[in-house]
Design an enzyme around this catalytic site. Structure first.
Site, PDB file in Angstrom:
ATOM      1  N   THR A  70      41.752  51.983  31.523  1.00  0.00           N
ATOM      2  CA  THR A  70      42.303  50.665  31.222  1.00  0.00           C
ATOM      3  C   THR A  70      42.985  50.752  29.864  1.00  0.00           C
ATOM      4  OG1 THR A  70      41.769  48.346  30.837  1.00  0.00           O
ATOM      5  CG2 THR A  70      40.025  49.898  30.376  1.00  0.00           C
ATOM      6  N   GLU A 128      36.499  46.838  33.496  1.00  0.00           N
ATOM      7  CA  GLU A 128      35.134  47.156  33.046  1.00  0.00           C
ATOM      8  C   GLU A 128      34.074  46.473  33.912  1.00  0.00           C
ATOM      9  OE1 GLU A 128      37.696  46.368  31.220  1.00  0.00           O
ATOM     10  OE2 GLU A 128      37.688  47.341  29.255  1.00  0.00           O
ATOM     11  N   LYS A 166      46.676  29.819  16.745  1.00  0.00           N
ATOM     12  CA  LYS A 166      45.951  29.020  15.768  1.00  0.00           C
ATOM     13  C   LYS A 166      46.945  28.206  14.956  1.00  0.00           C
ATOM     14  CE  LYS A 166      41.751  29.459  13.194  1.00  0.00           C
ATOM     15  NZ  LYS A 166      40.876  30.285  12.392  1.00  0.00           N
ATOM     16  N   TRP A 226      42.677  25.620  17.488  1.00  0.00           N
ATOM     17  CA  TRP A 226      43.090  26.515  18.558  1.00  0.00           C
ATOM     18  C   TRP A 226      43.923  25.780  19.610  1.00  0.00           C
ATOM     19  CZ3 TRP A 226      41.973  31.253  17.193  1.00  0.00           C
ATOM     20  CH2 TRP A 226      40.819  31.532  16.442  1.00  0.00           C
TER      21      TRP A 226
HETATM   22  P1  AMP Z   1      42.260  44.365  33.696  1.00  0.00           P
HETATM   23  O1  AMP Z   1      41.096  45.115  33.253  1.00  0.00           O
HETATM   24  O2  AMP Z   1      43.551  45.099  33.493  1.00  0.00           O
HETATM   25  O3  AMP Z   1      42.127  43.858  35.088  1.00  0.00           O
HETATM   26  O4  AMP Z   1      42.409  43.086  32.768  1.00  0.00           O
HETATM   27  C1  AMP Z   1      41.345  42.206  32.597  1.00  0.00           C
HETATM   28  C2  AMP Z   1      41.823  41.009  31.833  1.00  0.00           C
HETATM   29  O5  AMP Z   1      42.769  40.269  32.604  1.00  0.00           O
HETATM   30  C3  AMP Z   1      40.740  40.010  31.535  1.00  0.00           C
HETATM   31  O6  AMP Z   1      39.966  40.389  30.419  1.00  0.00           O
HETATM   32  C4  AMP Z   1      41.548  38.741  31.293  1.00  0.00           C
HETATM   33  O7  AMP Z   1      42.107  38.721  30.009  1.00  0.00           O
HETATM   34  C5  AMP Z   1      42.668  38.889  32.289  1.00  0.00           C
HETATM   35  N1  AMP Z   1      42.357  38.128  33.507  1.00  0.00           N
HETATM   36  C6  AMP Z   1      41.877  38.576  34.669  1.00  0.00           C
HETATM   37  N2  AMP Z   1      41.778  37.574  35.566  1.00  0.00           N
HETATM   38  C7  AMP Z   1      42.194  36.443  34.944  1.00  0.00           C
HETATM   39  C8  AMP Z   1      42.320  35.069  35.315  1.00  0.00           C
HETATM   40  N3  AMP Z   1      42.041  34.653  36.530  1.00  0.00           N
HETATM   41  N4  AMP Z   1      42.744  34.203  34.379  1.00  0.00           N
HETATM   42  C9  AMP Z   1      43.063  34.600  33.135  1.00  0.00           C
HETATM   43  N5  AMP Z   1      42.983  35.877  32.732  1.00  0.00           N
HETATM   44  C10 AMP Z   1      42.556  36.795  33.614  1.00  0.00           C
END
Ligand code: AMP
Length: 544
Positions: free
Chosen positions: A185, A331, A441, A446
């Site tokens: 990742t 993760e 911010k 926020w």
């Molecule tokens: P990844 O490991 O590349 O799948 O990315 C994970 C990240 O994607 C998470 O920590 C979030 O920041 C973002 N993410 C995943 N699903 C959502 C969702 N439904 N809404 C907002 N952010 C999301």
């Protein structure tokens, strides 16, 4: 006192064996570069997966070898999912959209022994092969007639190799904590980090995903995983779909082509599809323009980034498709929360319903969540307080693979900091407000960029958008709305800003709107705010 129950390890081979015995006739349909529509059965897939295990032995792969794939979603990739992991080796699914330097880094860091690749990625590999000295050879996922012309060393043809292997292979029993697959990742800084799944976490996640209040999978489903198999094991569908006896439909290299996706949905009777919002935007646009329908589709699982309200409503109102908004991360295998109704939320309507369905949802059993303030003190689940979202549970990583030092993402009690900011309501529904790094911010308060994007996306002129915090001399940061639109720009800025009125607090309304041809996306299809902020580095708010 121990109970008197069998100590059967949770192994991926049990999914395959169960599928082969009970759902052996079920169809697996794929588009590949050498097949317009390839079809075979679960039984054939499992038999060929055993051939893969035999092949790995014959190639001299070490017992815990990392075996890499650069491949689209198709039947051959599925065979590798099972053939590699069930023989005790580790399937390293690589995102072919990564930059060459990142590919070199992760292939070497994982010490991949063999690379199985789709011919479409030949040139990607040619660019990096010299810098990956540990790789013993490259196997093209195709038939002899379609082999690529290439300089890749020690090149083999997958179909030719499998022809001479036997279907007979008894997948061994081993410790359920044995590593099964590896997915890197990319953070915003530093090198990509490897998340190393094991058999136990994968099987437990598979049960979790199939639950009624998650994706609710059954033998009557036909699943179209649009999310790539190189991204967090395609969210677990290649395992859970096989386990429940669903039909599997793989779009291959056509996963970003809305017309093909609609063809697949209609011709193969897809009931469920999963993917990031960037896949569904062009699909909905295509449906609007073509007037075609997607009648068989019952639900879409959408996650990876926030699913806009307009998308949820368009699927629901125009196509009778339920969007299951979910949140998770590499993760977390990846599923953490899914938004499904409970006995209280099923009564919501109007604005309350709208505010509810954009939430990411409730945690699956097996995932424990909390939000904390800057001092790591837990915050209440009141739907108002927001803080850093931490998780722990059955399918969440305990550290990254092969780091010199334990990562600082886990605290002393084993909670993993997701890097997301969220609020949680009294019924456990999580609402992600931002990535920690993307929070805006303004004057010490926020502002949620996701909330603002949600409002903007429901304006008919907005095709895609992002809200980023830009430097402001008085307020420190203020929101800037960046829009992709086909509409004439004349007067649009004023219209868009007025559109926020009454939908968010006045001081949240962006200070300016700018237009771009397209937004930068990451290798996994999310808007890259990091890159966008880089592109906008010279931007100044008018009058400042
Ligand atoms: P990844 O490991 O590349 O799948 O990315 C994970 C990240 O994607 C998470 O920590 C979030 O920041 C973002 N993410 C995943 N699903 C959502 C969702 N439904 N809404 C907002 N952010 C999301």
């Amino acid at each position: 006192m121990h109970g008197l129950m069998m100590d059967t390890p949770l192994l991926i081979k049990n999914i395959a064996q169960h599928a082969e015995r009970n759902h052996g006739f079920r169809e697996i349909v794929s588009i590949t570069s050498d097949h317009e529509r390839h079809r075979y059965t679960v039984a054939e897939s499992c038999a060929r997966a055993r051939r893969v295990s035999n092949l790995l032995n014959r190639l001299g792969c070490s017992p815990d070898a990392r075996v890499a794939t650069l491949a689209w979603n198709d039947f051959r990739h599925l065979e590798l999912y099972y053939g590699v992991s069930c023989s005790g080796r580790v399937l390293h699914t690589i995102n072919p959209r990564l930059f060459a330097e990142q590919l070199v880094y992760i292939i070497n860091h994982a010490a991949d022994e063999w690379v199985f690749f789709d011919p479409a990625f030949t040139s990607v590999l040619e660019e990096v092969a010299e810098k990956c000295p540990l790789v013993k050879g490259y196997i093209a996922l195709t038939s002899a007639a379609h082999m690529p012309q290439t300089t890749l060393p020690n090149l083999h043809c997958y179909e030719t190799l499998l022809e001479s292997e036997s279907d007979a292979y008894v997948w061994p029993d081993f410790d359920e904590r044995t590593a099964s697959s590896l997915c890197y990742t990319s953070g915003t800084t530093g090198n990509p980090k490897g998340v190393l799944y094991n058999h136990r976490s994968t099987v437990l996640h598979c049960y979790g995903l199939a639950l009624p209040d998650a994706a609710s999978l059954s033998a009557m489903d036909a699943i179209l995983p649009v999310v790539p198999m190189f991204h967090v094991n395609a969210w677990g569908y290649p395992y859970a779909g096989m386990m429940v006896g669903a039909k599997l439909i793989f779009p291959g290299h056509k996963l970003a082509d809305p017309e093909t996706l609609v063809d697949l949905i209609n011709e193969e009777g897809a009931t469920l599809a999963g993917g990031v919002p960037t896949v569904w935007l062009p699909l909905l646009e295509y449906l609007r323009k073509s007037g075609r329908t997607i009648a068989s589709l019952d639900r879409t699982v959408i996650g990876g980034s926030a699913c806009p309200l307009a998308m949820i409503e368009e699927f629901r109102d125009q196509h009778q498709v339920t969007v299951l908004h979910g949140w998770g991360m590499t993760e977390m295998s990846p599923l953490g929360v899914v938004n499904r109704v409970n006995s209280k939320t099923s009564e919501l309507s109007g604005a309350a319903l709208q505010a509810h369905i954009v939430k990411q949802g409730r945690p699956l059993p097996g995932v424990d969540l909390k939000i904390v303030d800057e001092n790591n003190a837990e915050l209440p689940w009141d739907g108002v307080s927001f803080g850093a979202l931490k998780v722990r549970g059955l399918w969440i990583c305990s550290d990254y693979y092969g780091l010199d030092h334990p990562s600082d993402a886990h605290d002393a009690d084993g909670w993993f900091d997701t890097g997301d900011v969220a609020m949680i309501d009294a019924q456990g529904y999580v609402k992600i407000t931002d990535r920690t790094k993307d929070v805006i911010k303004s004057g010490g308060e926020w502002i949620s960029s996701i909330d603002l994007e949600n409002v903007a996306m429901s304006h008919p002129a907005v095709r895609e958008c992002a809200v980023v915090g830009m430097h402001h001399p008085k307020w420190q940061e203020r929101p800037l709305l960046v829009v992709v639109t086909d509409a004439p720009h004349d007067g649009l800025r004023e219209q868009l800003l007025a559109f926020f009125d009454g939908q968010v607090a006045k001081w949240w309304i962006p200070d300016d709107v700018i237009y771009v041809e397209q937004l930068p996306h990451t290798a996994t299809g999310k808007i890259s705010k990091l890159e966008l902020r880089g592109q906008l580095s010279a931007y100044q708010f008018p009058g400042t």
